[in-house]
Design a protein around this motif. Structure first.
Motif, mmCIF file in Angstrom:
data_model
loop_
_atom_site.group_PDB
_atom_site.id
_atom_site.type_symbol
_atom_site.label_atom_id
_atom_site.label_comp_id
_atom_site.label_asym_id
_atom_site.label_seq_id
_atom_site.Cartn_x
_atom_site.Cartn_y
_atom_site.Cartn_z
ATOM 1 N N MET A 1 0.838 -1.194 0.000
ATOM 2 C CA MET A 1 0.000 0.000 0.000
ATOM 3 C C MET A 1 0.879 1.253 0.000
ATOM 4 N N LEU A 2 0.741 2.067 -1.037
ATOM 5 C CA LEU A 2 1.560 3.274 -1.135
ATOM 6 C C LEU A 2 1.220 4.297 -0.058
ATOM 7 N N THR A 3 0.047 4.163 0.549
ATOM 8 C CA THR A 3 -0.315 5.078 1.632
ATOM 9 C C THR A 3 0.714 5.021 2.750
ATOM 10 N N VAL A 28 -2.213 9.919 -4.125
ATOM 11 C CA VAL A 28 -2.057 8.543 -3.634
ATOM 12 C C VAL A 28 -3.055 8.268 -2.515
ATOM 13 N N GLU A 30 -5.869 9.780 -1.890
ATOM 14 C CA GLU A 30 -7.238 9.801 -2.400
ATOM 15 C C GLU A 30 -7.564 8.541 -3.194
ATOM 16 N N GLU A 31 -6.593 8.036 -3.922
ATOM 17 C CA GLU A 31 -6.821 6.851 -4.748
ATOM 18 C C GLU A 31 -6.997 5.600 -3.894
ATOM 19 N N GLU A 32 -6.143 5.410 -2.888
ATOM 20 C CA GLU A 32 -6.200 4.180 -2.100
ATOM 21 C C GLU A 32 -7.287 4.220 -1.025
ATOM 22 N N GLN A 33 -7.639 5.412 -0.544
ATOM 23 C CA GLN A 33 -8.713 5.568 0.437
ATOM 24 C C GLN A 33 -8.514 4.688 1.681
ATOM 25 N N LEU A 34 -7.265 4.437 2.046
ATOM 26 C CA LEU A 34 -6.983 3.687 3.266
ATOM 27 C C LEU A 34 -7.208 4.564 4.497
ATOM 28 N N GLN A 40 -7.599 12.467 6.002
ATOM 29 C CA GLN A 40 -6.903 12.931 4.797
ATOM 30 C C GLN A 40 -6.787 14.454 4.794
ATOM 31 N N ALA A 122 4.499 -1.119 3.994
ATOM 32 C CA ALA A 122 4.058 -0.837 2.628
ATOM 33 C C ALA A 122 4.292 -2.030 1.704
ATOM 34 N N LEU A 126 -1.958 -6.230 3.525
ATOM 35 C CA LEU A 126 -2.620 -5.257 4.386
ATOM 36 C C LEU A 126 -3.011 -5.859 5.734
#
Length: 240
Positions: A1-3, A28, A30-34, A40, A122, A126
């Motif tokens: 996960m890039l978050t 990043v 916003e895209e992964e929404q982790l 955020q 990362a 997960l």
């Protein structure tokens, strides 16, 4: 996960390279929404603040915040073990866990440094990352609370991690501790601390954990980061 990679970079000592990458970080997240949207927003505020600062100024602020004293240390075992003999074996266990998962440290940094831990997470599945992060949350929640007490936007990074792994059972107690504690004794007694002997890290055994490199397994013996604080009344349904 890039978050986790983004959060790692935000907690690192500011550099020209990190400063140049700040503009890519919101996309990043916003895209992964982790990380949930409210968390955020706080991260975006930190990113914007860093973008508006000269790198040297950001480095000076970072050093004053994280590199002086122990209460805001980003080394997890600083909070769990301090200067006790247990710190060495814990370091070796964590390093062994990294190596078992095919993760070699290239930087001259101790393995319990939070940005390094996040880089490791990362690269892991997960579920496994959340399990390991959950073990560290008592420390991270305490440091976050101390950052909030100082009005630092860096608290947003640790708050984001709490939103991923969940708050520890002792969260309220930890936040109360941060609100009530006095000055950092490590800063007051800095000269004395510098005279202390450095720790020698030795250990007899290695932590068994990830098994085959790259395998999507969970840790059989999770790293124990807990700082020993528990709520006075256990949470409903808690088996701890």
């Amino acid at each position: 996960m890039l978050t986790f990679k983004v959060l790692s970079l935000l907690l690192r000592y500011p550099s020209e390279e990190i400063h140049a990458a700040l503009g890519e970080m919101p996309a990043v997240l916003e895209e992964e929404q982790l990380v949930p949207a409210p968390r955020q927003k706080a991260l975006f505020a930190l990113i914007e603040e860093l973008q508006g600062m000269d790198v040297i100024a950001a480095q000076e602020r970072y050093g004053e915040l994280f590199d002086r004293g122990r209460k805001l240390s980003l080394h997890i075992f600083e909070h769990t073990h301090g200067e006790s003999r247990d710190r060495g074996p814990a370091m070796v266990q964590l390093m062994s866990n990294y190596q078992e998962c095919g993760f070699e440290l290239a930087a001259r940094e101790l393995p319990d440094y939070v940005p390094l831990v996040l880089e490791f997470l990362a690269e892991r599945p997960l579920e496994e990352a959340m399990e390991m992060l959950g073990e560290a949350m008592p420390v991270l929640t305490l440091v976050a609370a101390r950052l909030h007490e100082r009005g630092s936007r860096y608290a947003a990074v640790l708050d984001a991690l709490e939103s991923i792994a969940g708050a520890p059972e002792a969260a309220d107690e930890l936040r109360r501790k941060a609100a009530e504690e006095g000055p950092d004794e490590a800063i007051i007694n800095m000269d004395k601390i510098w005279e202390e002997e450095a720790i020698t890290f030795t250990h007899e055994s290695a932590l068994e954990g990830c098994g085959n490199k790259g395998a999507a397994t969970t840790l059989e013996q999770p790293v124990q980061w807990d700082i020993g604080l528990r709520p006075t009344t256990p949470a409903p349904g808690s088996n701890r």
